[in-house]
Scaffold this motif. Structure first.
Motif, PDB file in Angstrom:
ATOM      1  N   ARG A   1       0.817  -1.217   0.000  1.00 11.27           N
ATOM      2  CA  ARG A   1       0.000   0.000   0.000  1.00 11.27           C
ATOM      3  C   ARG A   1       0.852   1.269   0.000  1.00 11.27           C
ATOM      4  O   ARG A   1       0.352   2.359  -0.273  1.00 11.27           O
ATOM      5  N   ALA A   2       2.132   1.126   0.314  1.00  7.77           N
ATOM      6  CA  ALA A   2       3.097   2.221   0.170  1.00  7.77           C
ATOM      7  C   ALA A   2       4.345   1.595  -0.428  1.00  7.77           C
ATOM      8  O   ALA A   2       4.992   0.765   0.209  1.00  7.77           O
TER       9      ALA A   2
ATOM     10  N   GLY B   1      13.261   2.338   6.218  1.00  8.14           N
ATOM     11  CA  GLY B   1      13.106   1.878   7.589  1.00  8.14           C
ATOM     12  C   GLY B   1      11.634   1.859   7.973  1.00  8.14           C
ATOM     13  O   GLY B   1      10.845   2.674   7.488  1.00  8.14           O
ATOM     14  N   GLU B   2      11.268   0.932   8.863  1.00  3.44           N
ATOM     15  CA  GLU B   2       9.849   0.715   9.173  1.00  3.44           C
ATOM     16  C   GLU B   2       9.193   1.933   9.815  1.00  3.44           C
ATOM     17  O   GLU B   2       8.096   2.333   9.415  1.00  3.44           O
ATOM     18  N   SER B   3       9.838   2.549  10.813  1.00  2.00           N
ATOM     19  CA  SER B   3       9.193   3.652  11.523  1.00  2.00           C
ATOM     20  C   SER B   3       9.030   4.882  10.626  1.00  2.00           C
ATOM     21  O   SER B   3       7.975   5.524  10.618  1.00  2.00           O
ATOM     22  N   THR B   4      10.076   5.200   9.832  1.00  7.02           N
ATOM     23  CA  THR B   4      10.014   6.353   8.928  1.00  7.02           C
ATOM     24  C   THR B   4       8.940   6.145   7.865  1.00  7.02           C
ATOM     25  O   THR B   4       8.148   7.048   7.573  1.00  7.02           O
ATOM     26  N   ALA B   5       8.909   4.931   7.287  1.00  7.29           N
ATOM     27  CA  ALA B   5       7.930   4.632   6.239  1.00  7.29           C
ATOM     28  C   ALA B   5       6.506   4.668   6.780  1.00  7.29           C
ATOM     29  O   ALA B   5       5.592   5.193   6.133  1.00  7.29           O
ATOM     30  N   LYS B   6       6.311   4.118   7.979  1.00  5.65           N
ATOM     31  CA  LYS B   6       4.972   4.093   8.576  1.00  5.65           C
ATOM     32  C   LYS B   6       4.479   5.505   8.879  1.00  5.65           C
ATOM     33  O   LYS B   6       3.318   5.840   8.625  1.00  5.65           O
TER      34      LYS B   6
ATOM     35  N   LYS C   1      19.148  -0.986  -9.203  1.00  6.19           N
ATOM     36  CA  LYS C   1      18.938  -2.228  -9.964  1.00  6.19           C
ATOM     37  C   LYS C   1      18.181  -3.267  -9.133  1.00  6.19           C
ATOM     38  O   LYS C   1      17.509  -4.141  -9.682  1.00  6.19           O
ATOM     39  N   ASN C   2      18.250  -3.170  -7.795  1.00  8.16           N
ATOM     40  CA  ASN C   2      17.545  -4.117  -6.924  1.00  8.16           C
ATOM     41  C   ASN C   2      16.034  -3.875  -6.899  1.00  8.16           C
ATOM     42  O   ASN C   2      15.281  -4.686  -6.367  1.00  8.16           O
ATOM     43  N   LEU C   3      15.602  -2.746  -7.449  1.00  8.15           N
ATOM     44  CA  LEU C   3      14.178  -2.410  -7.442  1.00  8.15           C
ATOM     45  C   LEU C   3      13.494  -2.781  -8.756  1.00  8.15           C
ATOM     46  O   LEU C   3      12.272  -2.680  -8.862  1.00  8.15           O
ATOM     47  N   ALA C   4      14.268  -3.186  -9.754  1.00  7.09           N
ATOM     48  CA  ALA C   4      13.734  -3.397 -11.105  1.00  7.09           C
ATOM     49  C   ALA C   4      12.700  -4.523 -11.145  1.00  7.09           C
ATOM     50  O   ALA C   4      12.839  -5.553 -10.480  1.00  7.09           O
ATOM     51  N   ASN C   5      11.656  -4.292 -11.939  1.00 10.43           N
ATOM     52  CA  ASN C   5      10.626  -5.291 -12.245  1.00 10.43           C
ATOM     53  C   ASN C   5       9.880  -5.814 -11.019  1.00 10.43           C
ATOM     54  O   ASN C   5       9.452  -6.968 -10.977  1.00 10.43           O
ATOM     55  N   LYS C   6       9.719  -4.964  -9.999  1.00 11.63           N
ATOM     56  CA  LYS C   6       8.953  -5.389  -8.825  1.00 11.63           C
ATOM     57  C   LYS C   6       8.542  -4.175  -8.000  1.00 11.63           C
ATOM     58  O   LYS C   6       9.043  -3.067  -8.202  1.00 11.63           O
ATOM     59  N   GLU C   7       7.618  -4.410  -7.072  1.00 13.29           N
ATOM     60  CA  GLU C   7       7.225  -3.394  -6.102  1.00 13.29           C
ATOM     61  C   GLU C   7       8.030  -3.627  -4.823  1.00 13.29           C
ATOM     62  O   GLU C   7       8.125  -4.751  -4.341  1.00 13.29           O
ATOM     63  N   THR C   8       8.582  -2.545  -4.294  1.00 12.25           N
ATOM     64  CA  THR C   8       9.340  -2.629  -3.038  1.00 12.25           C
ATOM     65  C   THR C   8       8.636  -1.786  -1.976  1.00 12.25           C
ATOM     66  O   THR C   8       8.432  -0.586  -2.179  1.00 12.25           O
ATOM     67  N   PRO C   9       8.245  -2.392  -0.852  1.00 18.59           N
ATOM     68  CA  PRO C   9       7.609  -1.605   0.217  1.00 18.59           C
ATOM     69  C   PRO C   9       8.534  -0.494   0.706  1.00 18.59           C
ATOM     70  O   PRO C   9       9.758  -0.682   0.785  1.00 18.59           O
ATOM     71  N   LEU C  10       7.964   0.649   1.052  1.00 21.58           N
ATOM     72  CA  LEU C  10       8.770   1.786   1.507  1.00 21.58           C
ATOM     73  C   LEU C  10       9.589   1.445   2.747  1.00 21.58           C
ATOM     74  O   LEU C  10      10.686   1.972   2.945  1.00 21.58           O
ATOM     75  N   LYS C  11       9.085   0.545   3.594  1.00 16.56           N
ATOM     76  CA  LYS C  11       9.802   0.223   4.829  1.00 16.56           C
ATOM     77  C   LYS C  11      11.155  -0.427   4.554  1.00 16.56           C
ATOM     78  O   LYS C  11      12.066  -0.322   5.375  1.00 16.56           O
ATOM     79  N   LEU C  12      11.305  -1.077   3.403  1.00 20.94           N
ATOM     80  CA  LEU C  12      12.588  -1.686   3.054  1.00 20.94           C
ATOM     81  C   LEU C  12      13.580  -0.646   2.543  1.00 20.94           C
ATOM     82  O   LEU C  12      14.780  -0.903   2.493  1.00 20.94           O
ATOM     83  N   LEU C  13      13.084   0.525   2.173  1.00 30.08           N
ATOM     84  CA  LEU C  13      13.941   1.580   1.636  1.00 30.08           C
ATOM     85  C   LEU C  13      14.293   2.636   2.677  1.00 30.08           C
ATOM     86  O   LEU C  13      15.402   3.163   2.693  1.00 30.08           O
TER      87      LEU C  13
END
Length: 271
Positions: A65-66, A119-124, A105-117
């Motif tokens: 969702r993000a 951090g969980e608290s910042t993304a939330k 290049k690790n983000l190509a051809n997929k969705e990556t949740p913001l928390k992986l980019l």
């Protein structure tokens, strides 16, 4: 479909193409929509019901969702489960690398949740601010404050990569690497390595996507319905070359694209 675009702040306009929103009412029998590559990286917030992303004919995942959708080099299908309400940021090919430490290049051809980019608290925290915002203007303000703070802590993109992307964009994807590097082919390996790291795909792949964009816009805006003319004006060798690339990135030939219900969303974005 209610699709709108908004311009970024002047401090971000060299990195961000636009902000966009999409609202679609609940449909009784929604069609799958084929999403085709556009050469950009997007950060998206799903504010409505979940959206399915198909991994095969019948299997699917629910999109985060993000998330950030990295560079794609092949089409894929999505399908809403109900009411569609999305707020997104469309970055130029070299834009998003300025805000993260993870190789693009690790983000190509997929969705990556913001928390992986980020951090969980910042993304939330960011996601909650976007959800609770009262309108698009407020959401743009929230995301711009977030990105401007990130930008101040990152180094700028490699000049050689940015120059290559700019040359590909200004030439509608037809500029050769040899021309871009002005005969200095000793830089070619460095460019290929850095380009894939920071853009997510090779210069050749990005060039093909950008050239297809040029042809698609001509087709959708009905500047001409002559496919041979579109092919030559978009710098393809001939119509068969154009049709081959078109099918590679969209899954159908140019004539099948127009009026195809599965292509309504992609056609809306490209127009």
């Amino acid at each position: 479909m209610n699709y709108q675009t908004f311009k970024p702040h002047s401090d971000l306009e060299s990195l961000i193409s636009c902000y966009w929103t999409l609202e679609v009412p609940i449909q009784k029998d929604p069609e799958k929509q084929r999403i085709i590559p556009d050469g950009c990286i997007e950060m998206a917030f799903i504010l409505g019901d979940d959206i399915k992303r198909y991994t095969s004919e019948d299997e699917f995942i629910l999109q985060p969702r993000a998330m950030v959708l990295g560079q794609t080099i092949e089409p894929f299908y999505i399908k809403p489960t109900g009411y569609v309400n999305t707020f997104a940021i469309r970055f130029y090919p070299y834009g998003f690398a300025n805000f993260v430490t993870m190789p693009i290049k690790n983000l190509a051809n997929k969705e990556t949740p913001l928390k992986l980019l980020f951090g969980e608290s910042t993304a939330k925290e960011l996601e909650q601010k976007i959800i609770n915002a009262t309108d698009t203007k407020q959401r743009i303000s929230i995301i711009e404050n977030f990105l401007l703070k990130k930008l101040n802590t990152k180094t700028t993109i490699d000049t050689i990569v940015k120059q290559t992307v700019d040359a590909l964009l200004s030439s509608n994807g037809t500029e050769s690497i040899k021309t871009i590097l002005k005969e200095d082919l000793s830089k070619r390996r460095q460019l290929e390595r850095n380009f894939k790291q920071q853009i997510g795909v090779s210069p050749k792949q990005l060039g093909k996507v950008i050239r297809l964009q040029t042809a698609l816009k001509m087709l959708l805006n009905k500047k001409t319905d002559n496919l041979t003319k579109i092919a030559y004006q978009s710098d393809y060798f001939d119509q068969s070359h154009f049709t081959k690339d078109f099918k590679e990135f969209t899954g159908v030939n140019p004539k099948e694209f127009l009026g195809n219900e599965n292509m309504m969303l992609s056609a809306l974005f490209y127009k």
